[in-house]
Design an enzyme around this catalytic site. Structure first.
Site, PDB file in Angstrom:
ATOM      1  N   ASP A  47       0.795  -1.223   0.083  1.00 54.63           N
ATOM      2  CA  ASP A  47       0.079   0.147   0.013  1.00 54.63           C
ATOM      3  C   ASP A  47       0.918   1.207   0.072  1.00 54.63           C
ATOM      4  O   ASP A  47       1.006   1.961   1.072  1.00 54.63           O
ATOM      5  CB  ASP A  47      -0.880   0.077   1.231  1.00 54.63           C
ATOM      6  N   LYS A  96      -9.241   1.389  -9.888  1.00 55.16           N
ATOM      7  CA  LYS A  96      -9.806   1.633  -8.445  1.00 55.16           C
ATOM      8  C   LYS A  96     -10.870   2.722  -8.510  1.00 55.16           C
ATOM      9  O   LYS A  96     -10.784   3.813  -8.766  1.00 55.16           O
ATOM     10  CB  LYS A  96      -8.776   2.036  -7.413  1.00 55.16           C
ATOM     11  N   GLU A 116      -6.212   4.680  -9.213  1.00 55.56           N
ATOM     12  CA  GLU A 116      -7.640   5.300  -8.787  1.00 55.56           C
ATOM     13  C   GLU A 116      -8.189   6.341  -9.724  1.00 55.56           C
ATOM     14  O   GLU A 116      -7.417   7.082 -10.243  1.00 55.56           O
ATOM     15  CB  GLU A 116      -7.503   5.853  -7.326  1.00 55.56           C
ATOM     16  N   PHE A 150     -12.032  -1.406   4.198  1.00 57.38           N
ATOM     17  CA  PHE A 150     -11.037  -0.704   5.008  1.00 57.38           C
ATOM     18  C   PHE A 150     -10.967  -0.962   6.375  1.00 57.38           C
ATOM     19  O   PHE A 150     -12.321  -0.673   7.204  1.00 57.38           O
ATOM     20  CB  PHE A 150     -11.316   0.839   4.919  1.00 57.38           C
ATOM     21  N   THR A 159     -12.991   0.382  -3.997  1.00 53.51           N
ATOM     22  CA  THR A 159     -12.289   0.794  -2.714  1.00 53.51           C
ATOM     23  C   THR A 159     -13.380   1.498  -1.852  1.00 53.51           C
ATOM     24  O   THR A 159     -14.451   1.982  -1.971  1.00 53.51           O
ATOM     25  CB  THR A 159     -11.103   1.469  -2.949  1.00 53.51           C
TER      26      THR A 159
END
Length: 317
Positions: free
Chosen positions: A17, A132, A96, A178, A156
């Site tokens: 990440d 994403k 993303e 998350f 996400t």
């Protein structure tokens, strides 16, 4: 005894990440993922700053309008960093879509296709790219279209079971629930409660999603994200994938205790229920204060970081 990072890699695909290439080289994850916050951090590291100027120079060849140049440079920069990450990992890299498009299905589809086109210009194997997208209803429906066209997606900012279920029903390739941000909300709302270890609500959420997907035979990959401590990671060992920051990768690499596998896939035993309708999805989100608040907050934060990144790019013109 091997360290816990090595043990984890035996039962879970480890994803970095970060946008920091040196961290990726050090911990050798299978995949990598970025977001506007990570791109912003990367641009504050001196050795990566020339990439921003390259992106601006490229965009200036495409348009004379400053706003268009900045927007195109932002996309180009994300793809340039993604391409470099691909040279460091053997697997997939997530890039993303602008968080400001989170409630616009058609604009999300268009932006995803633009990013894939930019990757093709870099001679990148686009089968290694995941687009994403925020797990709003519109984002999930955009992913459904993109998946049908061969563009794989990573959904996400996922905080609720309703989001996870809708993603699986849409055929999303991967979801990123998350963990740490769920814990943050519950600790703030209920400071008197013990949320350590298996009591962690983020761990419980991912565990529930994982077992549901396996029970009903959904192919969507579950990738836990946003960890606050290695205890959360330890309690999700065996999950399909986990995306972990360099600091926590380092802690795992320096921990030698045995790591027990907590999640194991079983053969599907149930026929999936009818898909959630939009009304049912929105109602279930409405009833989940944590998920509603954290989704909105996450979108705002990614949008703010995107705007800050664009300000940095604009200053280079």
């Amino acid at each position: 005894m091997t360290n816990q990072l090595a043990q984890l890699k035996q039962v879970t695909t480890v994803v970095a990440d970060t946008g920091d290439f040196e961290a990726i080289e050090a911990y050798k994850p299978q995949d990598a993922t970025t977001n506007p916050s990570l791109l912003l951090k990367a641009m504050q590291i001196e050795k990566y700053q020339p990439l921003a100027q390259q992106a601006i120079d490229w965009a200036k060849q495409k348009s004379s309008n400053k706003a268009e140049v900045v927007a195109m440079a932002g996309d180009k920069l994300a793809v340039m960093l993604g391409s470099k990450l691909m040279a460091k990992v053997p697997g997939l890299v997530s890039t993303e879509v602008d968080a400001r498009l989170s409630f616009d299905k058609e604009a999300t589809i268009s932006k995803a296709k633009q990013l894939i086109a930019l990757y093709r210009e870099q001679d990148v194997d686009t089968s290694r790219v995941l687009i994403k997208i925020a797990s709003t209803w519109e984002g999930i429906q955009a992913a459904k279209v993109l998946e049908s066209q061969g563009i794989r997606c990573n959904l996400t900012l996922l905080f609720s079971f309703a989001q996870a279920r809708a993603c699986a029903e849409a055929g999303a390739y991967l979801i990123s629930p998350f963990v740490g941000r769920i814990l943050d909300w519950y600790k703030n709302a209920h400071p008197e409660q013990d949320f350590s270890g298996a009591n962690d609500p983020g761990v419980k959420s991912v565990t529930n999603i994982y077992h549901y997907f396996k029970e009903y035979g959904y192919d969507t990959i579950v990738m836990g994200a946003s960890f606050r401590n290695i205890g959360e990671i330890q309690h999700l060992a065996g999950c399909d994938r986990l995306t972990i920051s360099p600091a926590l990768l380092d802690q795992l690499a320096n921990t030698d205790a045995p790591l027990a596998t907590k999640l194991t896939a079983k053969s599907a035993t149930q026929t999936p229920p009818p898909p959630l309708t939009e009304a049912a999805f929105r109602w279930q989100m409405n009833e989940d204060a944590m998920a509603t608040e954290k989704l909105s907050q996450g979108i705002r934060q990614f949008a703010a970081d995107q705007q800050q990144l664009e300000s940095m790019l604009g200053a280079l013109i």
